[in-house]
Design an enzyme around this catalytic site. Structure first.
Site, PDB file in Angstrom:
ATOM      1  N   ASN A  59     -55.398 -17.319  35.766  1.00 22.39           N
ATOM      2  CA  ASN A  59     -55.304 -18.498  34.918  1.00 22.39           C
ATOM      3  C   ASN A  59     -56.569 -19.335  35.086  1.00 22.39           C
ATOM      4  O   ASN A  59     -57.471 -18.978  35.860  1.00 22.39           O
ATOM      5  CB  ASN A  59     -54.049 -19.315  35.255  1.00 22.39           C
ATOM      6  CG  ASN A  59     -53.998 -19.704  36.719  1.00 22.39           C
ATOM      7  OD1 ASN A  59     -54.820 -20.486  37.200  1.00 22.39           O
ATOM      8  ND2 ASN A  59     -53.030 -19.142  37.457  1.00 22.39           N
ATOM      9  N   ARG A  60     -56.635 -20.448  34.376  1.00 23.09           N
ATOM     10  CA  ARG A  60     -57.869 -21.232  34.307  1.00 23.09           C
ATOM     11  C   ARG A  60     -57.944 -22.349  35.342  1.00 23.09           C
ATOM     12  O   ARG A  60     -58.848 -23.172  35.289  1.00 23.09           O
ATOM     13  CB  ARG A  60     -58.002 -21.835  32.907  1.00 23.09           C
ATOM     14  CG  ARG A  60     -58.206 -20.799  31.812  1.00 23.09           C
ATOM     15  CD  ARG A  60     -58.198 -21.440  30.443  1.00 23.09           C
ATOM     16  NE  ARG A  60     -59.157 -22.538  30.344  1.00 23.09           N
ATOM     17  CZ  ARG A  60     -59.232 -23.379  29.321  1.00 23.09           C
ATOM     18  NH1 ARG A  60     -58.369 -23.263  28.324  1.00 23.09           N
ATOM     19  NH2 ARG A  60     -60.136 -24.330  29.295  1.00 23.09           N
TER      20      ARG A  60
END
Length: 419
Positions: free
Chosen positions: A211-212
């Site tokens: 994920n970011r």
């Protein structure tokens, strides 16, 4: 014309004086008007010309320069923040006892703004009873004395006493400029566990599901807790190469399973647990031993299985401990459902808070340019008692202070005195 915050940057006579140049550049590039006031000893390490070139202001060390301007009084009176990097043991002693034998120590006496001292010295000097007494005296007067980092010192020595990373110092300075009361010593005696960053679930030796999350919010929470007096364990998943916060024990992990194990272990002795990490909800059922190759046929679908819910597990574990007053804080990154039910970010967050059973839930609306991989953050703080407070857009350090404020208020309501 927009007011440029006025910062007096004192520089003590230690080898870490060269890092004050990075702090100076960080402050000037973010729009601050910085006047550098070094000691004579500091100029043995870094010349006045360097400070003048980076700040755009003249540099003096004594009280007899520019006498008509009365700088030994005016600098402290007009400053929005006085920051000393590095603060040597000698400067700590002078500040604690009110000595004023040069321009910097006079400025410390006349300052009526927040004062931020960033010590750097050998471990033996930092741990000496005289230094500890001086630090306690200064903190009792409201001066913020930063916990130093651990690591390589002068020569071959290592230990506590290293100057924190310049970027961390700039963040703390900006925090105090935005909120002068942001760093009280109200978490002393507490063990705090914070998770940060994003987990990665391997598909093969070179690919993963992730994920970011940059980890910046979790690191800000850990850094702020340490400077408010807590013993902090930071369980860090993958981040954007962030410097380890000063005064924090960091445990590095990769996958959700590794994070789960590390958090549960640290939480056994924790007074507060903050789950700020973005933990992957799913992982591949199988991990290939070799890189998955392209082929002419369509690739096989990747089967996923659900990861354990670490936040819910922490709450369940607490239920099994009679008389536990551990505070558990969750984070929710939401976009809204986008479906026919029309559930918005807060609707989803309220449902998550009820489902998880934690005491507080920090809610972030995420998306392009929001929360993830940014310097600032905003959102809401939801309480299990039904309270809801908006968090205005500001630095992630500022959001961290609001979380710790809420934790402190909750502990007081539960009958726990700070520390």
């Amino acid at each position: 014309m927009t007011h440029r915050p006025r910062v007096v940057l004192g520089v003590g006579g230690g080898i870490a004086a060269y890092k004050a140049c990075e702090v100076l550049r960080g402050l000037t590039e973010s729009g601050h008007d910085v006047r550098v006031v070094p000691t004579e000893a500091a100029l043995r390490f870094v010349g006045a010309a360097t400070f003048e070139a980076l700040s755009g202001n003249r540099v003096h060390t004594g009280v007899f320069a520019d006498v008509p301007e009365v700088p030994h009084v005016r600098l402290g009176q007009e400053a929005d923040l006085v920051l000393v990097v590095p603060t040597t043991a000698d400067l700590l002693a002078k500040a604690a006892h009110g000595l004023a034998d040069d321009l910097l120590t006079n400025t410390l006496l006349t300052a009526r703004c927040p004062v931020l001292l960033v010590p750097a010295m050998h471990t033996e000097m930092w741990e000496h009873a005289a230094t500890r007494a001086n630090v306690a005296t200064l903190r009792s007067r409201g001066t913020v004395v930063v916990e130093p980092a651990s690591g390589r010192l002068t020569g071959k020595d290592t230990g506590k006493g290293r100057l924190p990373a310049p970027a961390e110092i700039v963040d703390l300075a900006r925090l105090l400029l935005a909120r002068p009361d942001a760093l009280p010593r109200d978490l002393e005696g507490l063990h705090v566990v914070v998770s940060a960053g994003g987990t990665r679930e391997p598909l093969d030796p070179v690919r993963w599901l992730g994920n970011r999350s940059s980890g910046k919010q979790g690191y800000a929470l850990a850094r702020t807790a340490a400077q408010r007096g807590a013993r902090v364990t930071l369980v860090s998943a993958h981040t954007q190469a962030l410097p380890e916060p000063a005064g924090v024990e960091v445990v590095h992990v990769g996958t959700a399973a590794q994070l789960r194990e590390a958090v549960h272990l640290a939480a056994e002795s924790a007074d507060v647990v903050v789950m700020a990490a973005a933990v992957a909800d799913f992982r591949p059922v199988d991990r290939a031993d070799f890189k998955i190759k392209k082929s002419d046929r369509d690739p096989d679908p990747i089967a996923l299985t659900r990861n354990p819910d670490v936040l819910a597990e922490l709450v369940e574990t607490r239920r099994g401990v009679a008389g536990s007053r551990q505070v558990i804080v969750g984070f929710a990154a939401e976009t809204g459902s986008g479906g026919p039910d029309g559930a918005d970010v807060l609707d989803l967050a309220r449902a998550k808070l009820a489902r998880k059973g934690c005491d507080l839930l920090v809610v972030n609306a995420v998306g392009e340019g929001k929360a993830f991989e940014t310097e600032d953050n905003a959102g809401w703080l939801l309480g299990a008692d039904g309270t809801e407070s908006p968090i205005e857009l500001g630095s992630k350090a500022k959001l961290a202070t609001e979380v710790w404020d809420a934790v402190g208020h909750l502990r007081l309501r539960c009958g726990d005195a700070p520390g």
